[in-house]
Write a protein that holds these residues in place. Structure first.
Motif, mmCIF file in Angstrom:
data_model
loop_
_atom_site.group_PDB
_atom_site.id
_atom_site.type_symbol
_atom_site.label_atom_id
_atom_site.label_comp_id
_atom_site.label_asym_id
_atom_site.label_seq_id
_atom_site.Cartn_x
_atom_site.Cartn_y
_atom_site.Cartn_z
ATOM 1 N N ALA A 286 86.733 55.687 149.748
ATOM 2 C CA ALA A 286 85.805 55.190 148.739
ATOM 3 C C ALA A 286 86.494 54.180 147.828
ATOM 4 N N ALA B 36 85.621 50.239 147.493
ATOM 5 C CA ALA B 36 85.285 49.694 146.184
ATOM 6 C C ALA B 36 86.251 48.583 145.794
ATOM 7 N N THR C 143 85.559 45.344 147.744
ATOM 8 C CA THR C 143 84.355 44.729 147.196
ATOM 9 C C THR C 143 84.658 44.037 145.867
ATOM 10 N N PHE C 144 85.438 44.716 145.044
ATOM 11 C CA PHE C 144 85.815 44.170 143.741
ATOM 12 C C PHE C 144 86.651 42.902 143.892
ATOM 13 N N VAL D 282 73.864 44.610 137.649
ATOM 14 C CA VAL D 282 73.901 45.467 138.839
ATOM 15 C C VAL D 282 74.399 46.864 138.471
ATOM 16 N N PHE E 101 74.244 52.477 137.814
ATOM 17 C CA PHE E 101 74.785 53.640 137.088
ATOM 18 C C PHE E 101 73.680 54.629 136.720
ATOM 19 N N ILE F 14 72.942 56.615 139.731
ATOM 20 C CA ILE F 14 74.105 57.424 140.089
ATOM 21 C C ILE F 14 74.284 58.602 139.140
ATOM 22 N N PRO G 37 79.175 62.842 141.596
ATOM 23 C CA PRO G 37 79.420 61.843 142.637
ATOM 24 C C PRO G 37 79.333 62.465 144.017
ATOM 25 N N LEU G 38 79.306 61.599 145.027
ATOM 26 C CA LEU G 38 79.114 62.081 146.386
ATOM 27 C C LEU G 38 80.329 62.830 146.928
ATOM 28 N N PHE H 297 81.969 63.455 137.398
ATOM 29 C CA PHE H 297 82.231 62.097 136.922
ATOM 30 C C PHE H 297 83.370 62.144 135.918
ATOM 31 N N LEU I 23 78.549 45.914 142.300
ATOM 32 C CA LEU I 23 78.444 46.823 143.443
ATOM 33 C C LEU I 23 79.700 47.672 143.572
ATOM 34 N N ALA I 24 80.845 47.050 143.406
ATOM 35 C CA ALA I 24 82.118 47.773 143.484
ATOM 36 C C ALA I 24 82.181 48.891 142.449
ATOM 37 N N ALA I 25 81.717 48.585 141.244
ATOM 38 C CA ALA I 25 81.706 49.601 140.186
ATOM 39 C C ALA I 25 80.793 50.763 140.568
ATOM 40 N N CYS I 26 79.656 50.437 141.172
ATOM 41 C CA CYS I 26 78.718 51.477 141.609
ATOM 42 C C CYS I 26 79.320 52.331 142.721
ATOM 43 N N LEU I 27 80.025 51.675 143.630
ATOM 44 C CA LEU I 27 80.647 52.411 144.735
ATOM 45 C C LEU I 27 81.687 53.398 144.206
ATOM 46 N N LEU I 28 82.537 52.921 143.315
ATOM 47 C CA LEU I 28 83.596 53.792 142.803
ATOM 48 C C LEU I 28 83.021 54.954 141.993
ATOM 49 N N LEU I 29 82.008 54.673 141.206
ATOM 50 C CA LEU I 29 81.397 55.738 140.399
ATOM 51 C C LEU I 29 80.580 56.696 141.262
ATOM 52 N N GLY I 30 79.779 56.139 142.118
ATOM 53 C CA GLY I 30 78.881 56.958 142.933
ATOM 54 C C GLY I 30 79.591 57.812 143.967
#
Lengths: 149, 143
Positions: free
Chosen positions: A14, A18, A21-22, A61, A66, A69, A75-76, A81, B20-27
């Motif tokens: 994960a 992330a 992507t960042f 976004v 958030f 989420i 979290p998954l 959190f 999106l990256a922030a959402c991925l890390l949090l989610g």
């Protein structure tokens, strides 16, 4: 034990996803170029508003994401959190932000782009990143220990 | 003030990816994508708290590297090393003190509607703008 190791592996995956992507976002948005960042901060010069669009889009976004989420409760791939629950606007917050701003406005790097620069052949980051780590460590070792309640 | 070099489409796309990256890390992991904390606390974190940091930062470098073919970099020349070192120290110290940076406070904190993050973001933006003005127009450093 296998379950725990599986969890750790999922968390690493994960984080890696992330992170990619960042980093891609920083690069695509042009934020890894300190000159582009400074072109935004330099209101008196040839002004480039791109940074505010990057920030705005990211916040938009994340704001929507958030909400969904956090509503799920957990979290998954982790138990809970890990979010700050601090509310008070105190001196370290404001002074720290001001100090950070001076550093950022001087060279045009904040932590993310500076780290990305290491992978982009940007030799400036070879100086900046160690200094960043040193500055962070300096605070860690000189801060007043947080009050225990 | 004249507008130059504005790249709205890549900026939007980049911002989208960061969000999106922030959402991925949090989610997925329940964590905040605040780079100053992820990197800055790496040397001081317990063993079980390190791998995810290394994974994220590795990903960050990888992601930027992969996309550089799309957005080739023009590296700045002749920026004084002492200024780079000083900047790094200030950014490192300041972000540690305030508990976040542009991603931690500016993106994630604001997305949570945190008043602390809103204040921090306004302060570091203002501070940076004033500094850049002083550096570029008063002292004319770095070009």
């Amino acid at each position: 034990m296998n379950w725990l190791r599986g969890r750790a592996a999922l968390q690493s995956a994960a984080s890696l996803l992330a992170g990619v992507t960042f980093g891609a976002g920083l690069q695509v948005g042009g934020m890894t170029d300190p000159q582009k960042v400074l072109a935004f901060l330099d209101l008196a010069g040839a002004w480039d508003p791109s940074l505010i669009l990057v920030l705005g889009a990211a916040v938009a976004v994340a704001l929507v994401g958030f909400r969904f989420i956090l509503r799920r409760g957990a979290p998954l791939w982790a138990d809970r959190f890990d979010l700050s629950s601090r509310l008070v606007i105190d001196l370290p917050l404001v002074l720290g932000a001001a100090i950070f701003g001076v550093g950022w406005g001087l060279a045009g790097y904040c932590p993310g782009p500076a780290l990305a620069g290491l992978a982009l052949g940007n030799e400036e980051t070879w100086i900046f990143v160690p200094a960043l780590l040193l500055g962070s460590a300096l605070h860690h070792f000189t801060r007043r220990p947080p009050a225990t309640h | 003030m004249s507008v130059q070099g504005f790249t709205p489409v890549p900026a939007l796309a980049g911002g989208l990816l960061i969000g999106l990256a922030a959402c991925l890390l949090l989610g997925l992991s329940g964590r905040v994508a605040g780079i100053s904390g992820i990197f800055g606390r790496l040397p001081f974190s317990a063993a079980g708290n390190r791998l995810w940091r290394v994974s994220f930062l590795t990903g960050l470098l990888l992601g930027a590297w992969l996309l550089q073919a799309l957005v080739p970099a023009l590296h700045r020349q002749h920026f004084p090393s002492w200024a780079l070192a000083l900047s790094g120290l200030l950014v490192g110290y300041g972000t540690a003190m305030s508990g976040g940076c542009t991603s931690g406070h500016g993106v994630c904190g604001m997305a949570r509607l945190s008043q602390r993050s809103l204040v921090a973001t306004c302060v570091f933006l203002l501070s940076a703008i004033l500094t850049t003005y002083a550096v570029r127009h008063l002292w004319r450093l770095g070009g």
